[in-house]
Design a protein around this motif. Structure first.
Motif, mmCIF file in Angstrom:
data_model
loop_
_atom_site.group_PDB
_atom_site.id
_atom_site.type_symbol
_atom_site.label_atom_id
_atom_site.label_comp_id
_atom_site.label_asym_id
_atom_site.label_seq_id
_atom_site.Cartn_x
_atom_site.Cartn_y
_atom_site.Cartn_z
ATOM 1 N N TRP A 26 0.606 -1.237 -0.245
ATOM 2 C CA TRP A 26 0.267 -0.302 -0.253
ATOM 3 C C TRP A 26 0.786 1.159 0.270
ATOM 4 O O TRP A 26 0.702 2.126 -0.834
ATOM 5 C CB TRP A 26 -1.134 -0.461 1.044
ATOM 6 C CG TRP A 26 -1.600 0.976 1.208
ATOM 7 C CD1 TRP A 26 -1.645 2.392 2.462
ATOM 8 C CD2 TRP A 26 -2.487 1.349 0.312
ATOM 9 N NE1 TRP A 26 -2.660 3.282 1.778
ATOM 10 C CE2 TRP A 26 -3.303 2.730 0.612
ATOM 11 C CE3 TRP A 26 -3.183 1.109 -0.668
ATOM 12 C CZ2 TRP A 26 -4.388 3.585 0.123
ATOM 13 C CZ3 TRP A 26 -4.340 1.314 -1.082
ATOM 14 C CH2 TRP A 26 -5.512 2.524 -0.767
ATOM 15 N N GLY A 27 1.961 1.424 0.441
ATOM 16 C CA GLY A 27 2.413 2.288 0.549
ATOM 17 C C GLY A 27 3.120 2.275 -0.337
ATOM 18 O O GLY A 27 3.510 3.691 -0.869
ATOM 19 N N MET A 31 -0.908 5.461 -3.632
ATOM 20 C CA MET A 31 -1.820 6.300 -4.467
ATOM 21 C C MET A 31 -2.159 5.905 -6.465
ATOM 22 O O MET A 31 -2.847 6.425 -6.616
ATOM 23 C CB MET A 31 -0.825 7.532 -4.603
ATOM 24 C CG MET A 31 -0.103 8.564 -3.234
ATOM 25 S SD MET A 31 -0.839 9.292 -3.606
ATOM 26 C CE MET A 31 -1.130 10.928 -4.585
ATOM 27 N N ILE A 34 -5.649 5.242 -5.309
ATOM 28 C CA ILE A 34 -6.265 5.634 -5.332
ATOM 29 C C ILE A 34 -6.823 6.813 -6.535
ATOM 30 O O ILE A 34 -7.900 7.081 -6.561
ATOM 31 C CB ILE A 34 -5.826 7.020 -3.998
ATOM 32 C CG1 ILE A 34 -5.694 6.181 -2.804
ATOM 33 C CG2 ILE A 34 -6.765 8.337 -4.413
ATOM 34 C CD1 ILE A 34 -5.337 6.701 -2.110
ATOM 35 N N LYS B 3 -0.417 12.351 4.912
ATOM 36 C CA LYS B 3 -1.113 11.679 3.607
ATOM 37 C C LYS B 3 -3.113 11.668 4.184
ATOM 38 O O LYS B 3 -3.325 10.801 2.834
ATOM 39 C CB LYS B 3 -0.834 10.031 3.443
ATOM 40 C CG LYS B 3 0.337 10.173 2.675
ATOM 41 C CD LYS B 3 1.096 8.584 2.616
ATOM 42 C CE LYS B 3 1.942 8.415 1.960
ATOM 43 N NZ LYS B 3 2.683 6.964 1.398
ATOM 44 N N VAL B 6 -4.862 12.227 0.453
ATOM 45 C CA VAL B 6 -4.828 11.465 -0.420
ATOM 46 C C VAL B 6 -6.088 11.043 -0.158
ATOM 47 O O VAL B 6 -6.974 10.527 -1.443
ATOM 48 C CB VAL B 6 -4.459 10.259 -0.612
ATOM 49 C CG1 VAL B 6 -2.982 11.250 -0.609
ATOM 50 C CG2 VAL B 6 -4.070 9.349 0.997
ATOM 51 N N PRO B 9 -10.680 12.699 -2.562
ATOM 52 C CA PRO B 9 -10.482 12.200 -3.875
ATOM 53 C C PRO B 9 -12.019 11.217 -3.398
ATOM 54 O O PRO B 9 -13.155 10.961 -3.652
ATOM 55 C CB PRO B 9 -10.384 11.680 -3.942
ATOM 56 C CG PRO B 9 -8.957 12.044 -3.921
ATOM 57 C CD PRO B 9 -9.171 12.656 -2.605
ATOM 58 N N VAL B 10 -11.867 10.422 -2.471
ATOM 59 C CA VAL B 10 -12.014 9.281 -1.866
ATOM 60 C C VAL B 10 -13.888 9.656 -1.566
ATOM 61 O O VAL B 10 -14.941 8.607 -1.956
ATOM 62 C CB VAL B 10 -11.394 7.930 -0.901
ATOM 63 C CG1 VAL B 10 -12.855 6.682 -1.351
ATOM 64 C CG2 VAL B 10 -10.066 7.254 -2.225
#
Lengths: 313, 416
Positions: A26-27, A31, A34, B3, B6, B9-10
């Motif tokens: 995930w790290g 992005m 997402i 973070k 981020v 948007p979700v």
């Protein structure tokens, strides 16, 4: 880092707890995921959901409003006894035969023309591409006028000069589909030209130079170098023109209404009639799946025979 | 922590996906019976003059809003693909509360429960003043699903130059099939087409009027197929004669229009209505005369009826029904039809054409106008009939064979 990669490749992934691995993954890629979310949502809503929903619909009776009823394979079975659907598929296959090869050939000829170093190549490219960006309704209107089946129609007037009898064109069961194919060829060849032009540009010029040194003429060069090296483009263009031909709808809707005597009723036009004129949405969904399977099978065949060794250079 | 952004948007997308309207602000009526909330009305561009139409709708809507306290969201939907637009919007429960429909659609939609029955909302509402033939179009199986706003009546327009050239009198145009046949033969002999024929268009403009004039029927509301009975076959025979003897252009099998031939002076008569008059006016064309619909066994023609209907899933049925009554009342019929040049469906509102002889003449023909085949399968059967008619014209079938094949095809559609 290398160790992790080796462990993954060798399948020894037990070295780290799964939670830790997920966290690391995930790290690294979080992005990416997402930023993929919006397109994924779009894809799910506008592609996956309609695809799945229409499959469910094939087993139901549903007319836009009200309760739906499960009817099992009724609509699928109906398809096998629906002679009109079979005729529509046959018409579509005929249309494809009239359309695919001429579209590819014309696109290639146009691409060769503008790639030949001709003066004002840019202008010709624009002219050849013009039908692609022109409204289909306008082009169809002009085409209908050109092929008007009366003595005063443009083509009939020209035929008259040579003493040839007037033709019915769009009013003739035997000619209407060919006239519609002509319209689609005119409309689409500009796009095909662009694909072929891109393919021609990517053929290494050394090959042509070597062939000329060996004394090859233009015809030999075309058949021995240009045509075979365009194989990936042939494959791609064949796929998209085939799919396009099986989805033909606009021209029959605008110019013939499926007639005369169903001779231009194509599968998509029939599907549209069933769905939106007869409100028989479930049967229309069956037809759309039949169309999907036909295109899938043809694409697989094309891939097997034309797409083989498509990355020749 | 750094973070956190981020997720924005979700979260935004999730919120957007969850923020569907629940329709609760489309409240139907208060406990005291007064209407409230809002309704969405879908209309179409009935003319090319959007400014005039907007002004007309502003008047109609503001009167309604001030009288009933309901907000109207009026949306003008292009004609193209309107069936899909209406059906998909209604299926998504996101459609209009009132929309415009034609007689082909009404029984088809009503039969599958898509339309709101208006009878309980009409009460003692006076329907007497409506032209009787227009009410035929809004009723299915003794229930009323809409109220008519406009009518059309199709009739024959003659090119007076050609009429004079063949030695006939433009003041005494044909009234019967017999007279029309005699004139047609003369016109063909003089090198003209007698008539236009849009074989690629709706049967309402081609076969049906002749079939009704011959005393025939296509299909009854009790599913009785009558298209191959002798009266109906007479219409097939007439059309076959028209094509084989060159009364109509060679491309009539699939033609969608013959305006070009008409304006070139190649055709003696065309079938037209109020929009034909508008076309003539815009082209500055004056050499024409209009005749009454032809008679064989009966004097009858085709004429569509435009109506406003409400879907059964409207959130605000009282307000929707009230809007339908409002928009079709005498005053608003005058407003609407003055702008659109269609014919009002209320006798009293026909006075808008006083002093306009051509429109007045067409308005007088609405009494003869049938709105097509009023049946849920009315539209489904049309392609089959069209195909058989085209086969006949192409010489592949005799009139009787084509009519029989059309009857078989209709039976097949009914059996589905």
């Amino acid at each position: 880092m290398e160790e992790t990669a080796r462990a993954t490749v060798s399948g020894k992934s037990d070295a780290q707890p799964i939670g830790l691995r997920l966290k690391k993954h995930w790290g690294k890629y979080g992005m990416v995921y997402i930023f993929l979310v919006p397109i994924l949502i779009h894809f799910l809503i506008f592609q996956v959901f309609p695809f799945a929903f229409s499959l469910v619909l094939t087993f139901m009776d549903w007319r836009f409003i009200g309760e739906s009823e499960f009817v099992g394979l009724k609509h699928w079975i109906n398809f096998f006894s629906d002679t009109l659907a079979h005729k529509a598929i046959w018409n579509t296959v005929l249309f494809s035969l009239y359309y695919i090869i001429p579209t590819m050939a014309l696109g290639l000829i146009l691409a060769l023309t503008i790639n030949s170093g001709i003066r004002f190549a840019g202008i010709f490219k624009g002219i050849f591409f013009l039908p692609v960006v022109t409204s289909f309704v306008i082009i169809a209107g002009i085409w209908g006028w050109i092929f008007q089946g009366t003595e005063t129609g443009l083509v009939n007037s020209i035929l008259g000069v040579f003493g040839i009898d007037s033709q019915l064109f769009l009013s003739s069961s035997g000619q209407a589909l060919m006239v519609l194919a002509g319209l689609s060829i005119l409309k689409v060849s500009g796009s095909t030209m662009i694909y072929y032009f891109a393919g021609l540009q990517s053929i290494p010029s050394q090959l042509y130079e070597a062939a000329k040194i060996d004394g090859a003429g233009p015809v030999r060069i075309f058949w021995s170098i240009t045509f075979p090296l365009l194989k990936p483009i042939h494959f791609y263009v064949a796929i998209i023109t085939t799919i396009g031909s099986f989805q033909i709808f606009d021209s029959t809707f605008l110019l013939t209404g499926g007639g005369p005597n169903y001779s231009t009723t194509t599968i998509v036009y029939y599907l549209y009639q069933q769905g939106f004129a007869s409100l028989n949405l479930s049967y229309a969904a069956v037809l759309s799946y039949i169309l999907f399977f036909i295109i899938l099978i043809i694409s697989l065949i094309q891939r097997k025979y034309i797409g083989k060794d498509s990355s020749i250079y | 922590m750094k973070k956190t952004w981020v997720w924005l948007p979700v979260i935004s997308l999730a919120l957007a996906a969850c923020s569907q309207e629940d329709g609760s602000d489309n409240a139907s009526s208060n406990s005291d019976g007064e209407m409230s909330g809002e309704i969405t009305v879908w209309v179409h561009p009935y003319t090319g003059d959007s400014e005039k139409e907007d002004a007309m709708w502003d008047e109609i809507v503001s009167d309604y809003e001030s009288e009933h306290g309901v907000t109207v969201n009026l949306e003008t939907i292009p004609w193209a693909n309107r069936d899909q637009k209406v059906l998909t919007a209604l299926a998504a429960n996101n459609g209009p509360d009132v929309f415009y429909a034609i007689p082909d659609q009404m029984p088809q939609y009503a039969d599958v429960g898509m339309l709101l029955e208006l009878d309980s909302y009409l009460g003692d509402y006076d329907l007497e003043n409506f032209v009787e033939s227009s009410l035929v179009s809004v009723q299915w199986q003794d229930k009323t699903y809409g109220l008519p706003i406009l009518q059309e009546a199709y009739t024959l327009f003659y090119n007076t130059d050609i009429v004079e050239e063949i030695g006939e009198d433009p003041e005494n145009l044909p009234e019967t099939w017999e007279e029309f046949t005699a004139w047609s033969e003369k016109a063909v002999e003089a090198g003209y087409y007698a008539h236009s024929f849009q074989g690629g268009g709706s049967m309402n403009g081609t076969l049906y009027p002749f079939l009704w004039q011959a005393g025939g029927e296509v299909l009854t509301s009790d599913d009785e197929v009558k298209i191959n009975e002798p009266e109906a076959v007479e219409a097939f025979e007439l059309i076959n004669t028209m094509y084989q003897d060159g009364w109509i252009p060679e491309d009539s099998i699939t033609a969608m229009a013959h305006n070009e031939q008409w304006f070139n002076g190649e055709i003696m008569a065309i079938t037209g209505s109020g929009n034909t008059l508008s076309l003539f006016e815009s082209e500055g064309y004056e050499n024409f005369a209009m005749a009454a619909p032809l008679t064989n066994q009966e004097q009858v023609t085709y004429g569509t009826t435009g109506m406003f209907v409400a879907p059964s899933n409207t959130d605000n049925p009282e307000a929707a029904a009230e809007f339908i009554k409002h928009v079709t009342n005498e005053e608003n019929q005058r407003r609407f039809n003055s702008v659109t040049k269609y014919i009002p469906t209320r006798e009293a509102a026909k006075d808008i054409f006083d002093g306009q002889p051509h429109l007045e003449q067409i308005a007088s023909y609405t009494q003869y106008a049938l709105p097509g085949v009023i049946h849920p399968k009315g539209r489904d059967i049309m392609p089959s009939i069209q195909a058989e008619l085209q086969s006949m014209m192409a010489g592949e079938k005799s009139p009787q064979e084509a009519a029989d094949a059309a009857a078989a095809a209709i039976e097949n559609v009914l059996a589905q």
